[in-house]
Design a protein around this motif. Structure first.
Motif, PDB file in Angstrom:
ATOM      1  N   VAL A   8       7.704   2.235  11.323  1.00  0.00           N
ATOM      2  CA  VAL A   8       8.606   1.162  10.882  1.00  0.00           C
ATOM      3  C   VAL A   8       7.818  -0.119  10.613  1.00  0.00           C
ATOM      4  O   VAL A   8       6.794  -0.368  11.237  1.00  0.00           O
ATOM      5  CB  VAL A   8       9.704   0.889  11.940  1.00  0.00           C
ATOM      6  CG1 VAL A   8      10.613   2.087  12.095  1.00  0.00           C
ATOM      7  CG2 VAL A   8       9.101   0.521  13.278  1.00  0.00           C
ATOM      8  N   PRO A   9       8.306  -0.936   9.673  1.00  0.00           N
ATOM      9  CA  PRO A   9       7.624  -2.210   9.419  1.00  0.00           C
ATOM     10  C   PRO A   9       7.815  -3.169  10.594  1.00  0.00           C
ATOM     11  O   PRO A   9       8.873  -3.195  11.219  1.00  0.00           O
ATOM     12  CB  PRO A   9       8.312  -2.742   8.156  1.00  0.00           C
ATOM     13  CG  PRO A   9       9.641  -2.066   8.129  1.00  0.00           C
ATOM     14  CD  PRO A   9       9.464  -0.738   8.808  1.00  0.00           C
ATOM     15  N   ASP A  10       6.768  -3.928  10.897  1.00  0.00           N
ATOM     16  CA  ASP A  10       6.851  -4.943  11.948  1.00  0.00           C
ATOM     17  C   ASP A  10       7.296  -6.251  11.292  1.00  0.00           C
ATOM     18  O   ASP A  10       6.741  -6.647  10.267  1.00  0.00           O
ATOM     19  CB  ASP A  10       5.484  -5.120  12.613  1.00  0.00           C
ATOM     20  CG  ASP A  10       5.538  -6.027  13.813  1.00  0.00           C
ATOM     21  OD1 ASP A  10       5.913  -7.212  13.644  1.00  0.00           O
ATOM     22  OD2 ASP A  10       5.178  -5.586  14.916  1.00  0.00           O
ATOM     23  N   PRO A  11       8.280  -6.931  11.851  1.00  0.00           N
ATOM     24  CA  PRO A  11       8.758  -8.183  11.249  1.00  0.00           C
ATOM     25  C   PRO A  11       7.670  -9.251  11.131  1.00  0.00           C
ATOM     26  O   PRO A  11       7.743 -10.130  10.289  1.00  0.00           O
ATOM     27  CB  PRO A  11       9.860  -8.663  12.197  1.00  0.00           C
ATOM     28  CG  PRO A  11      10.151  -7.537  13.117  1.00  0.00           C
ATOM     29  CD  PRO A  11       9.026  -6.569  13.049  1.00  0.00           C
ATOM     30  N   GLY A  13       4.506  -8.589  10.379  1.00  0.00           N
ATOM     31  CA  GLY A  13       3.425  -8.056   9.554  1.00  0.00           C
ATOM     32  C   GLY A  13       2.869  -6.778  10.137  1.00  0.00           C
ATOM     33  O   GLY A  13       2.898  -6.564  11.350  1.00  0.00           O
ATOM     34  N   GLY A  14       2.379  -5.904   9.290  1.00  0.00           N
ATOM     35  CA  GLY A  14       1.841  -4.633   9.733  1.00  0.00           C
ATOM     36  C   GLY A  14       2.937  -3.602   9.955  1.00  0.00           C
ATOM     37  O   GLY A  14       4.081  -3.776   9.527  1.00  0.00           O
ATOM     38  N   TRP A  15       2.558  -2.536  10.655  1.00  0.00           N
ATOM     39  CA  TRP A  15       3.460  -1.402  10.872  1.00  0.00           C
ATOM     40  C   TRP A  15       3.399  -0.946  12.319  1.00  0.00           C
ATOM     41  O   TRP A  15       2.364  -1.061  12.970  1.00  0.00           O
ATOM     42  CB  TRP A  15       3.073  -0.253   9.945  1.00  0.00           C
ATOM     43  CG  TRP A  15       3.343  -0.594   8.520  1.00  0.00           C
ATOM     44  CD1 TRP A  15       2.538  -1.323   7.683  1.00  0.00           C
ATOM     45  CD2 TRP A  15       4.507  -0.289   7.772  1.00  0.00           C
ATOM     46  NE1 TRP A  15       3.139  -1.466   6.455  1.00  0.00           N
ATOM     47  CE2 TRP A  15       4.346  -0.839   6.485  1.00  0.00           C
ATOM     48  CE3 TRP A  15       5.678   0.409   8.063  1.00  0.00           C
ATOM     49  CZ2 TRP A  15       5.315  -0.712   5.496  1.00  0.00           C
ATOM     50  CZ3 TRP A  15       6.630   0.533   7.077  1.00  0.00           C
ATOM     51  CH2 TRP A  15       6.447  -0.020   5.801  1.00  0.00           C
ATOM     52  N   ASN A  16       4.512  -0.412  12.809  1.00  0.00           N
ATOM     53  CA  ASN A  16       4.598   0.077  14.176  1.00  0.00           C
ATOM     54  C   ASN A  16       4.912   1.566  14.203  1.00  0.00           C
ATOM     55  O   ASN A  16       5.646   2.068  13.359  1.00  0.00           O
ATOM     56  CB  ASN A  16       5.693  -0.655  14.962  1.00  0.00           C
ATOM     57  CG  ASN A  16       5.342  -2.088  15.229  1.00  0.00           C
ATOM     58  OD1 ASN A  16       4.179  -2.446  15.388  1.00  0.00           O
ATOM     59  ND2 ASN A  16       6.349  -2.939  15.281  1.00  0.00           N
ATOM     60  N   ALA A  33      -0.543   3.390   6.158  1.00  0.00           N
ATOM     61  CA  ALA A  33      -1.293   4.653   6.194  1.00  0.00           C
ATOM     62  C   ALA A  33      -1.831   4.930   7.598  1.00  0.00           C
ATOM     63  O   ALA A  33      -1.766   6.076   8.075  1.00  0.00           O
ATOM     64  CB  ALA A  33      -2.437   4.614   5.185  1.00  0.00           C
ATOM     65  N   GLU A  34      -2.355   3.909   8.259  1.00  0.00           N
ATOM     66  CA  GLU A  34      -2.845   4.082   9.636  1.00  0.00           C
ATOM     67  C   GLU A  34      -1.713   4.515  10.559  1.00  0.00           C
ATOM     68  O   GLU A  34      -1.879   5.408  11.393  1.00  0.00           O
ATOM     69  CB  GLU A  34      -3.424   2.774  10.177  1.00  0.00           C
ATOM     70  CG  GLU A  34      -4.749   2.358   9.578  1.00  0.00           C
ATOM     71  CD  GLU A  34      -5.169   0.994  10.100  1.00  0.00           C
ATOM     72  OE1 GLU A  34      -6.219   0.927  10.746  1.00  0.00           O
ATOM     73  OE2 GLU A  34      -4.430   0.009   9.872  1.00  0.00           O
ATOM     74  N   ALA A  35      -0.567   3.861  10.418  1.00  0.00           N
ATOM     75  CA  ALA A  35       0.588   4.179  11.261  1.00  0.00           C
ATOM     76  C   ALA A  35       1.073   5.602  11.021  1.00  0.00           C
ATOM     77  O   ALA A  35       1.391   6.318  11.967  1.00  0.00           O
ATOM     78  CB  ALA A  35       1.714   3.177  11.007  1.00  0.00           C
ATOM     79  N   ILE A  52       9.388   8.368   8.380  1.00  0.00           N
ATOM     80  CA  ILE A  52       8.619   7.286   7.765  1.00  0.00           C
ATOM     81  C   ILE A  52       9.591   6.373   7.036  1.00  0.00           C
ATOM     82  O   ILE A  52      10.300   6.796   6.124  1.00  0.00           O
ATOM     83  CB  ILE A  52       7.564   7.849   6.798  1.00  0.00           C
ATOM     84  CG1 ILE A  52       6.624   8.797   7.557  1.00  0.00           C
ATOM     85  CG2 ILE A  52       6.786   6.711   6.145  1.00  0.00           C
ATOM     86  CD1 ILE A  52       5.721   9.622   6.674  1.00  0.00           C
ATOM     87  N   HIS A  53       9.636   5.120   7.469  1.00  0.00           N
ATOM     88  CA  HIS A  53      10.550   4.133   6.906  1.00  0.00           C
ATOM     89  C   HIS A  53       9.829   3.272   5.878  1.00  0.00           C
ATOM     90  O   HIS A  53       8.617   3.067   5.961  1.00  0.00           O
ATOM     91  CB  HIS A  53      11.092   3.220   8.018  1.00  0.00           C
ATOM     92  CG  HIS A  53      11.888   3.950   9.059  1.00  0.00           C
ATOM     93  ND1 HIS A  53      13.253   3.866   9.130  1.00  0.00           N
ATOM     94  CD2 HIS A  53      11.514   4.795  10.057  1.00  0.00           C
ATOM     95  CE1 HIS A  53      13.689   4.611  10.139  1.00  0.00           C
ATOM     96  NE2 HIS A  53      12.643   5.180  10.718  1.00  0.00           N
TER      97      HIS A  53
END
Length: 74
Positions: A8-11, A13-16, A33-35, A52-53
């Motif tokens: 999921v997207p992190d509010p 920035g980045g991904w969780n 991609a890393e997530a 995958i969101h």
């Protein structure tokens, strides 16, 4: 079967990578991609589903690494 994993997207920035119903992320990454790669490994180890969101939070795709209740026909 383990906990389903969500990318999921992190509010901020980045991904969780988050386990289903978890309030905290298992891991925070800089790129989607890393997530996805990390979540895929966790899902394989736990025989669970991977969701995958997109940036809008909607599910874009999913993969099953466990006992799929709806296996493909053919």
């Amino acid at each position: 079967m383990g906990k389903n994993q969500h990318v999921v997207p992190d509010p901020n920035g980045g991904w969780n990578v988050k386990g289903a119903n978890n309030t905290k992320a298992t891991k925070h990454t800089g790129t989607k991609a890393e997530a996805v790669n990390l979540a895929r490994e966790i899902s394989k180890n736990q025989n669970s589903e991977l969701f995958i969101h997109g940036k809008n939070g909607q599910i874009q795709s999913r993969d099953s690494y466990g006992n799929d209740p709806f296996p493909p026909k053919g």
